[in-house]
Design an enzyme around this catalytic site. Structure first.
Site, PDB file in Angstrom:
ATOM      1  N   CYS A  52       0.828  -1.215   0.000  1.00 15.26           N
ATOM      2  CA  CYS A  52       0.000   0.000   0.000  1.00 15.26           C
ATOM      3  C   CYS A  52       0.862   1.265   0.000  1.00 15.26           C
ATOM      4  O   CYS A  52       1.517   1.580   0.988  1.00 15.26           O
ATOM      5  CB  CYS A  52      -0.916  -0.031   1.220  1.00 15.26           C
ATOM      6  SG  CYS A  52      -1.819   1.500   1.518  1.00 15.26           S
ATOM      7  N   CYS A  55      -0.105   3.910   2.663  1.00 11.94           N
ATOM      8  CA  CYS A  55       0.297   3.419   3.988  1.00 11.94           C
ATOM      9  C   CYS A  55       1.772   3.735   4.233  1.00 11.94           C
ATOM     10  O   CYS A  55       2.151   4.226   5.312  1.00 11.94           O
ATOM     11  CB  CYS A  55       0.080   1.913   4.103  1.00 11.94           C
ATOM     12  SG  CYS A  55      -1.624   1.369   3.867  1.00 11.94           S
TER      13      CYS A  55
END
Length: 191
Positions: A52, A55
């Site tokens: 991600c 993230c």
């Protein structure tokens, strides 16, 4: 300048300029919730995945920010990889990441958001949730000590309403009103 003012300024400056500590991330939900029960803190869960991009960006920018790191000392920080712990992610109905959930020691969500947030946005959201929970916990303790504390009843009622427990909120507010509590602006402030 008198000595007390000078001393207060030194204390404030030390707090503001103190180096931030790295965030102590827990990897085990069980350990994080056990610590939350013991400490009385709420748990901030960062649901993420290694693949991600947003993230990784939050780790690189938001969670490395000194103000965020200082604030994170007031919560139990838990990182959960959704690929490694999908059952736990399913429990919180994670639909997108990064997904940040602030939960009490029993796992009830107090506030959450999905998506990247810079440090300032993160702090605005997090402080609001943590401060609100702190006021609620204080009101619960005050009410346990004195069942006639109508201000505490109003605050607990507001928290019930925020959580969707309308019946409990109305019952407490009816008690407050029946007692003739004069701080009615407090109850309307939260609704």
């Amino acid at each position: 300048m008198n000595t007390r003012v000078a001393f207060a300024l030194v204390i404030v400056a030390a707090a503001v300029l103190a180096p931030a500590a790295d965030i102590k991330w827990r990897k085990s939900p069980e350990a994080a919730f056990k610590e939350a029960k013991r400490s009385g803190k709420i748990v901030m869960i960062d649901f993420y995945a290694d693949w991600c991009g947003p993230c990784k960006e939050m780790d690189r920018t938001t969670f490395s920010d000194a103000k965020v790191q200082r604030m994170m000392g007031s919560v139990v920080a838990l990182k959960v990889d959704i690929d490694q712990n999908s059952r736990f992610a399913d429990k919180y109905k994670v639909e997108g990441i990064p997904y940040i959930a602030f939960v009490n020691a029993d796992g009830k969500v107090l506030g959450d958001f999905t998506g990247y947030r810079d440090a300032d946005d993160f702090l605005d959201i997090a402080k609001g949730i943590v401060d609100k929970n702190g006021r609620y916990e204080s009101a619960k303790k005050a009410l346990a000590k004195n069942p006639n504390d109508h201000e505490a009843k109003a605050l607990v009622a507001a928290s019930h309403a925020d959580s969707g427990n309308i019946k409990e909120a109305l019952e407490l507010l009816e008690e407050v009103e029946a007692a003739g509590y004069q701080g009615k602006e407090l109850t309307t402030m939260y609704f």
